[in-house]
Design a protein around this motif. Structure first.
Motif, mmCIF file in Angstrom:
data_model
loop_
_atom_site.group_PDB
_atom_site.id
_atom_site.type_symbol
_atom_site.label_atom_id
_atom_site.label_comp_id
_atom_site.label_asym_id
_atom_site.label_seq_id
_atom_site.Cartn_x
_atom_site.Cartn_y
_atom_site.Cartn_z
ATOM 1 N N ASN A 55 0.829 -1.196 0.000
ATOM 2 C CA ASN A 55 0.000 0.000 0.000
ATOM 3 C C ASN A 55 0.864 1.248 0.000
ATOM 4 O OD1 ASN A 55 -1.677 2.221 1.599
ATOM 5 N ND2 ASN A 55 -3.041 0.909 0.373
ATOM 6 N N SER A 59 0.626 4.321 -2.639
ATOM 7 C CA SER A 59 0.299 5.699 -2.254
ATOM 8 C C SER A 59 1.428 6.678 -2.545
ATOM 9 C CB SER A 59 -0.062 5.766 -0.768
ATOM 10 O OG SER A 59 1.066 5.558 0.034
ATOM 11 N N TYR A 94 -0.925 4.441 10.006
ATOM 12 C CA TYR A 94 -1.530 3.453 9.119
ATOM 13 C C TYR A 94 -0.732 2.147 9.145
ATOM 14 C CZ TYR A 94 -2.993 1.170 4.796
ATOM 15 O OH TYR A 94 -3.438 0.253 3.877
ATOM 16 N N THR A 104 -10.499 -1.468 10.884
ATOM 17 C CA THR A 104 -11.383 -0.301 10.802
ATOM 18 C C THR A 104 -10.587 0.986 10.942
ATOM 19 O OG1 THR A 104 -13.207 -1.595 11.693
ATOM 20 C CG2 THR A 104 -13.431 0.805 11.784
ATOM 21 N N SER A 107 -8.544 1.621 7.822
ATOM 22 C CA SER A 107 -9.318 2.195 6.715
ATOM 23 C C SER A 107 -9.598 3.680 6.939
ATOM 24 C CB SER A 107 -10.636 1.446 6.549
ATOM 25 O OG SER A 107 -10.384 0.116 6.160
ATOM 26 N N ILE A 108 -9.864 4.051 8.187
ATOM 27 C CA ILE A 108 -10.079 5.469 8.497
ATOM 28 C C ILE A 108 -8.802 6.259 8.215
ATOM 29 C CG2 ILE A 108 -10.459 7.102 10.406
ATOM 30 C CD1 ILE A 108 -12.360 4.898 11.598
ATOM 31 N N TRP A 110 -6.358 5.437 6.188
ATOM 32 C CA TRP A 110 -6.128 5.472 4.748
ATOM 33 C C TRP A 110 -6.958 6.591 4.118
ATOM 34 C CZ3 TRP A 110 -8.885 5.424 0.313
ATOM 35 C CH2 TRP A 110 -8.182 5.249 -0.871
ATOM 36 N N SER A 111 -8.215 6.704 4.526
ATOM 37 C CA SER A 111 -9.099 7.744 3.985
ATOM 38 C C SER A 111 -8.593 9.143 4.324
ATOM 39 C CB SER A 111 -10.522 7.564 4.511
ATOM 40 O OG SER A 111 -11.036 6.321 4.096
ATOM 41 N N ILE A 112 -8.110 9.320 5.544
ATOM 42 C CA ILE A 112 -7.555 10.618 5.936
ATOM 43 C C ILE A 112 -6.320 10.937 5.097
ATOM 44 C CG2 ILE A 112 -6.405 11.869 7.817
ATOM 45 C CD1 ILE A 112 -8.289 10.311 9.747
ATOM 46 N N PHE A 114 -5.594 9.831 2.125
ATOM 47 C CA PHE A 114 -6.028 10.117 0.754
ATOM 48 C C PHE A 114 -6.604 11.529 0.661
ATOM 49 C CE2 PHE A 114 -8.963 9.770 -2.896
ATOM 50 C CZ PHE A 114 -8.034 9.412 -3.869
ATOM 51 N N ALA A 115 -7.383 11.929 1.646
ATOM 52 C CA ALA A 115 -7.949 13.286 1.655
ATOM 53 C C ALA A 115 -6.836 14.333 1.736
ATOM 54 C CB ALA A 115 -8.920 13.442 2.823
#
Length: 132
Positions: A55, A59, A94, A104, A107-108, A110-112, A114-115
């Motif tokens: 990952n 990224s 991460y 969980t 994933s949170i 990862w989303s942060i 990415f944002a």
């Protein structure tokens, strides 16, 4: 070099270091002549470390391009630096959540991350609204 550019380097090192300790700690079981041997990664921690490593590889290009684009387009350097440091912190967390089997939270994070990348990438488009 800017702080953000150092963060690009740290991001690169992070994905390399996410797999290296597992290989070092399992020295007798890791065969460097067959680095992709699936039997080595049957251990759950080794498998998760490999996932974190892969990952990180996925990224890294977006983060590096986003930072360079924002810098080339003369966005506020302090903002680029702050977002880049935040990205690296999130990526470190991460990796720990990935290896620690916290899907969980992983994933949170990862989303942060990415944002944050999206924010850095679109800084040039938002530059006229930002304080210089």
């Amino acid at each position: 070099m800017t702080i953000a550019e150092w963060c690009v380097f740290l991001s690169l090192m992070l994905y390399l270091l996410s797999i290296a300790p597992v290989k070092w700690l399992r020295v007798g079981r890791f065969d460097n002549s067959k680095p992709r041997d699936p039997t080595f990664y049957e251990d759950p921690i080794a498998a998760r470390a490999l996932g974190a490593h892969q990952n990180g590889i996925e990224s890294f290009p977006f983060f590096a391009v986003a930072v360079l684009l924002a810098e080339f387009r003369a966005c506020p350097q302090n903002l680029i630096n702050e977002l880049a440091v935040l990205f690296v912190i999130v990526r470190i967390a991460y990796v720990f959540t990935y290896i620690g089997n916290r899907p969980t939270l992983r994933s949170i994070l990862w989303s942060i991350g990415f944002a944050i990348n999206i924010a850095i990438f679109f800084l040039p488009a938002l530059r006229k609204f930002l304080p210089l």
